[in-house]
Design an enzyme around this catalytic site. Structure first.
Site, PDB file in Angstrom:
ATOM      1  N   VAL A 232      50.474  41.993  -5.601  1.00  0.00           N
ATOM      2  CA  VAL A 232      51.471  41.042  -6.090  1.00  0.00           C
ATOM      3  C   VAL A 232      51.538  41.004  -7.614  1.00  0.00           C
ATOM      4  CG1 VAL A 232      51.442  39.624  -4.011  1.00  0.00           C
ATOM      5  CG2 VAL A 232      49.876  39.090  -5.907  1.00  0.00           C
TER       6      VAL A 232
ATOM      7  N   TYR B   1      52.000  45.343   3.199  1.00  0.00           N
ATOM      8  CA  TYR B   1      52.317  44.057   3.809  1.00  0.00           C
ATOM      9  C   TYR B   1      53.232  44.253   5.023  1.00  0.00           C
ATOM     10  CZ  TYR B   1      50.472  42.457  -0.703  1.00  0.00           C
ATOM     11  OH  TYR B   1      49.698  42.244  -1.800  1.00  0.00           O
TER      12      TYR B   1
ATOM     13  N   SER C  76      45.892  43.189  -4.857  1.00  0.00           N
ATOM     14  CA  SER C  76      45.464  43.748  -3.572  1.00  0.00           C
ATOM     15  C   SER C  76      45.184  45.248  -3.583  1.00  0.00           C
ATOM     16  CB  SER C  76      46.499  43.433  -2.485  1.00  0.00           C
ATOM     17  OG  SER C  76      46.405  42.085  -2.089  1.00  0.00           O
TER      18      SER C  76
ATOM     19  N   LYS D 283      41.641  46.143  -3.005  1.00  0.00           N
ATOM     20  CA  LYS D 283      41.048  46.174  -1.667  1.00  0.00           C
ATOM     21  C   LYS D 283      40.631  47.587  -1.257  1.00  0.00           C
ATOM     22  CE  LYS D 283      43.746  42.123  -0.249  1.00  0.00           C
ATOM     23  NZ  LYS D 283      44.896  41.626   0.519  1.00  0.00           N
TER      24      LYS D 283
ATOM     25  N   TYR E 263      35.731  38.139  -4.340  1.00  0.00           N
ATOM     26  CA  TYR E 263      37.093  38.522  -3.941  1.00  0.00           C
ATOM     27  C   TYR E 263      38.093  38.254  -5.060  1.00  0.00           C
ATOM     28  CZ  TYR E 263      41.550  38.484  -1.460  1.00  0.00           C
ATOM     29  OH  TYR E 263      42.846  38.718  -1.081  1.00  0.00           O
TER      30      TYR E 263
END
Length: 313
Positions: free
Chosen positions: A266, A248, A71, A74, A196
């Site tokens: 993660v 998160y 992530s 992103k 993605y």
């Protein structure tokens, strides 16, 4: 903030000390296993890097071993999308904390296919859709962008992780098709998901990540190349969303206790931006219940406290 930093004489020694303390902590957390390829990573890897704006890089431990950034990627996708789409992007994805799990389907249904922010999975999939729609070869554009930022032409996507993401990405596919039903995905869903999963599979070291995101600590100017990556307004917005949504469901706690814009993945990576100073990246695969690296959280927290790095000080 520049005048408040309390830099020690030997940053590398401080990092080594913090790393050794982190490795001496009682065993906690577990490696992500819902993507099988991530479960195979050595759980004892631990590294940290600090890339300062003056070009100095300090490391300790396994800071030069590439890992799956997941992530953290992103941030790169969002930066490209903001530069391509401008304010139109915020008609398709909001900038609010979600208060729900990062892959929540219920929240997306309630809010008619508009994700709360670009750092939850649904938001990042919308961002991926904009890149697929605005670039003839979106994956190539992304990897070239990341390589340029990190000044490392060897950065690549891990094919094993990429394939593992595809094979175990049903929930992300559900998010994408639900948004498609609300007309918030424009391109072919499978193509968007492929992009993605590709970006999540990028392999970078702590040094790569810290160097690549230095522009966020420097008002959008990449210090190594002197290239303007984004304007100060966009830099402010990215950092603000990192502060509220990057960790998160632990984002509020991290802002409260550490006080830095940050993003985790993660794969065990954690990157924190220190305006006017540089970027910290820590990595250790074992995650807490929020999906954040246990040792990574400890190391970044300790470093921020000992150097007085909070943006709220």
């Amino acid at each position: 903030m520049e005048g408040t930093l309390q830099r020690p004489k030997h940053t590398a020694e401080l990092l080594q000390d913090i790393l050794e303390r982190a490795k001496a902590l009682p065993e906690q957390g577990k490696v992500a296993d819902y993507i099988p390829a991530l479960a195979e990573v050595n759980p004892d890897y631990t590294g940290i890097a600090v890339a300062e704006l003056d070009g100095n890089v300090h490391i300790a431990g396994d800071a030069q071993i590439p890992f799956s950034i997941q992530s953290i990627s992103k941030i790169f996708g969002l930066t490209l999308a903001m530069e391509r789409m401008g304010d139109a992007l915020w008609q398709r994805v909001r900038m609010e904390p979600s208060g729900q799990a990062f892959n929540s389907i219920m929240q997306l249904e309630w809010e008619q296919g508009i994700p709360r922010n670009p750092f939850i999975n649904a938001g990042a999939i919308v961002v991926a859709d904009t890149l697929v729609s605005h670039y003839s070869a979106s994956r190539t554009a992304l990897i070239q962008f990341v390589r340029s930022l990190a000044n490392n032409p060897l950065i690549h996507a891990d094919e094993t992780v990429w394939q593992s993401e595809r094979e175990h990405g049903s929930r992300n596919a559900a998010l994408a098709y639900l948004m498609k039903s609300f007309n918030n995905i424009e391109a072919d869903v499978e193509t968007v998901l492929d992009h993605y999963f590709y970006q999540c599979s990028l392999n970078m070291s702590c040094v790569d990540v810290a160097r690549s995101l230095a522009f966020l600590a420097n008002r959008g100017l990449q210090p190594s190349s002197r290239e303007i990556i984004c304007d100060p307004r966009s830099t402010h917005r990215i950092n603000a969303m990192l502060s509220t949504s990057g960790m998160y469901d632990q984002s509020g706690e991290f802002a409260f206790s550490v006080g830095l814009p940050a993003k985790s993945g993660v794969g065990g990576g954690l990157v924190a931006v220190v305006p006017d100073y540089g970027v910290i990246c820590a990595w250790s695969p074992k995650l807490n219940r929020f999906g954040n690296s246990c040792r990574g959280m400890y190391m970044v927290t300790q470093l921020a406290e000992e150097l007085g790095l909070s943006v709220y000080s």
